[in-house]
Design a protein around this motif. Structure first.
Motif: not given
Length: 87
Positions: A1-3, A20-23, A57-58, A63-65
């Motif tokens: 599981m990765t964001v 864009h932020l995804v899982s 950066a935040r 923990g986002a990749e």
């Protein structure tokens, strides 16, 4: 599981560049991460959050990749979470 988050390469509101932020596993994981990041649910669009460069950066620190836009899309499709716009 990765964001995942791509580089802020997309011009948008407030003269900022956007990411864009995804899982790659579930929308639930994505929504939970967005809450921790302090991103409003209004920023959610079908299968991703649009986030300004000021958040990048935040997101990575939480923990986002950080990945390329191409990899982000490939992993979103592979996870079966891609939702295209209706015509």
């Amino acid at each position: 599981m990765t964001v995942l988050i791509d580089p802020p390469n997309w011009p948008g509101p407030r003269d900022l560049m956007w990411s864009h932020l995804v899982s790659d596993s579930s929308l639930e994981e994505l929504h939970e991460f967005a809450v921790r990041l302090g991103v409003s649910r209004r920023a959610f669009d079908r299968d991703h959050y649009d986030v300004p460069e000021t958040v990048h950066a935040r997101a990575v620190a939480l923990g986002a990749e950080a990945v390329s836009s191409r990899e982000l899309l490939q992993r979103l499709i592979a996870a079966g979470l891609r939702r295209r716009k209706r015509r």
